[in-house]
Design a protein around this motif. Structure first.
Motif, PDB file in Angstrom:
ATOM      1  N   PHE A 182     -79.397 -28.901   5.360  1.00  0.00           N
ATOM      2  CA  PHE A 182     -78.715 -29.959   6.101  1.00  0.00           C
ATOM      3  C   PHE A 182     -77.197 -29.787   6.118  1.00  0.00           C
ATOM      4  CE2 PHE A 182     -76.547 -34.013   6.459  1.00  0.00           C
ATOM      5  CZ  PHE A 182     -77.066 -34.476   7.665  1.00  0.00           C
ATOM      6  N   ALA A 183     -76.568 -29.640   4.958  1.00  0.00           N
ATOM      7  CA  ALA A 183     -75.104 -29.537   4.899  1.00  0.00           C
ATOM      8  C   ALA A 183     -74.622 -28.323   5.683  1.00  0.00           C
ATOM      9  CB  ALA A 183     -74.636 -29.471   3.448  1.00  0.00           C
ATOM     10  N   LEU A 232     -69.118 -33.434   3.122  1.00  0.00           N
ATOM     11  CA  LEU A 232     -69.236 -33.522   4.579  1.00  0.00           C
ATOM     12  C   LEU A 232     -68.390 -34.670   5.124  1.00  0.00           C
ATOM     13  CD1 LEU A 232     -73.066 -32.852   5.012  1.00  0.00           C
ATOM     14  CD2 LEU A 232     -71.205 -31.349   5.742  1.00  0.00           C
ATOM     15  N   LEU A 233     -68.464 -35.824   4.480  1.00  0.00           N
ATOM     16  CA  LEU A 233     -67.673 -36.977   4.915  1.00  0.00           C
ATOM     17  C   LEU A 233     -66.178 -36.678   4.837  1.00  0.00           C
ATOM     18  CD1 LEU A 233     -69.751 -39.849   3.299  1.00  0.00           C
ATOM     19  CD2 LEU A 233     -69.473 -39.402   5.742  1.00  0.00           C
ATOM     20  N   GLU A 234     -65.755 -36.016   3.760  1.00  0.00           N
ATOM     21  CA  GLU A 234     -64.335 -35.670   3.606  1.00  0.00           C
ATOM     22  C   GLU A 234     -63.879 -34.690   4.678  1.00  0.00           C
ATOM     23  OE1 GLU A 234     -64.091 -34.342  -0.455  1.00  0.00           O
ATOM     24  OE2 GLU A 234     -64.236 -36.395  -1.238  1.00  0.00           O
ATOM     25  N   GLU A 235     -64.803 -33.882   5.201  1.00  0.00           N
ATOM     26  CA  GLU A 235     -64.492 -32.929   6.266  1.00  0.00           C
ATOM     27  C   GLU A 235     -64.546 -33.579   7.647  1.00  0.00           C
ATOM     28  OE1 GLU A 235     -66.984 -29.399   5.835  1.00  0.00           O
ATOM     29  OE2 GLU A 235     -66.873 -29.647   3.653  1.00  0.00           O
ATOM     30  N   ARG A 277     -81.851 -33.907  10.511  1.00  0.00           N
ATOM     31  CA  ARG A 277     -82.041 -34.629   9.264  1.00  0.00           C
ATOM     32  C   ARG A 277     -82.457 -33.612   8.225  1.00  0.00           C
ATOM     33  NH1 ARG A 277     -87.711 -36.218   8.563  1.00  0.00           N
ATOM     34  NH2 ARG A 277     -88.865 -35.491  10.366  1.00  0.00           N
ATOM     35  N   GLY A 278     -82.311 -33.968   6.982  1.00  0.00           N
ATOM     36  CA  GLY A 278     -82.676 -33.054   5.918  1.00  0.00           C
ATOM     37  C   GLY A 278     -82.235 -33.636   4.593  1.00  0.00           C
ATOM     38  N   THR A 279     -82.048 -32.771   3.619  1.00  0.00           N
ATOM     39  CA  THR A 279     -81.658 -33.226   2.291  1.00  0.00           C
ATOM     40  C   THR A 279     -80.309 -32.635   1.916  1.00  0.00           C
ATOM     41  OG1 THR A 279     -82.894 -31.402   1.288  1.00  0.00           O
ATOM     42  CG2 THR A 279     -84.026 -33.522   1.482  1.00  0.00           C
ATOM     43  N   ALA A 280     -79.551 -33.427   1.194  1.00  0.00           N
ATOM     44  CA  ALA A 280     -78.248 -32.992   0.689  1.00  0.00           C
ATOM     45  C   ALA A 280     -77.978 -33.758  -0.601  1.00  0.00           C
ATOM     46  CB  ALA A 280     -77.153 -33.280   1.712  1.00  0.00           C
TER      47      ALA A 280
END
Length: 147
Positions: A98-99, A127-130, A116-119
């Motif tokens: 996912f990531a 990811l949010l910070e990016e 969708r997937g797992t992280a």
């Protein structure tokens, strides 16, 4: 019937509400292991301190919802859950990639689509910070995880 609304939290610190018929109902469900965090599925759930209800002289009691309003609310909630499940089914399940796949899409190296997937929490935070929008989905909405 009046419901008791308690602030609950799991061991990971996710805070959510629980609605119970009584304090005893909460205690029974907790003892039987029926309480579960909607974010991470942890069954280590505890009741949090909540603000006391204040009775102010001359204040009016909140108006109780009519049974028809409860039915409408339940129908609306059920429809939201159905729509969320449809969206999840339509998304490509990339599993533990996912990531990586979210970054590839963000950088233009992969076509934009719903995935969708797992992280891990660390991967999600990164990811949010990016600037890549991600949202955890409770297992209860993910049909693949229920099978």
């Amino acid at each position: 019937m009046a419901l008791k609304v308690f602030d609950l939290a799991c061991a990971a610190g996710h805070v959510f509400e629980g609605w119970f018929a009584s304090r005893e109902d909460y205690d029974t469900q907790r003892e039987r292991g029926l309480l579960q965090c909607p974010v991470c599925d942890s069954r280590e759930v505890s009741r949090q301190a909540s603000a006391a209800r204040l009775n102010v002289s001359g204040a009016r009691e909140p108006r109780q919802a009519e049974p028809a309003q409860h039915a409408e609310l339940s129908q609306a909630q059920a429809e939201v859950l159905r729509q969320m499940r449809r969206a999840l089914r339509a998304a490509e399940n990339v599993g533990p990639r996912f990531a990586e796949e979210a970054r590839r899409m963000h950088e233009g190296d992969a076509p934009e689509r719903m995935i969708r997937g797992t992280a891990s929490q660390a991967e999600s935070r990164a990811l949010l910070e990016e600037g890549i929008a991600v949202m955890p989905v409770p297992d209860i909405l993910d049909d693949d995880r229920l099978q």
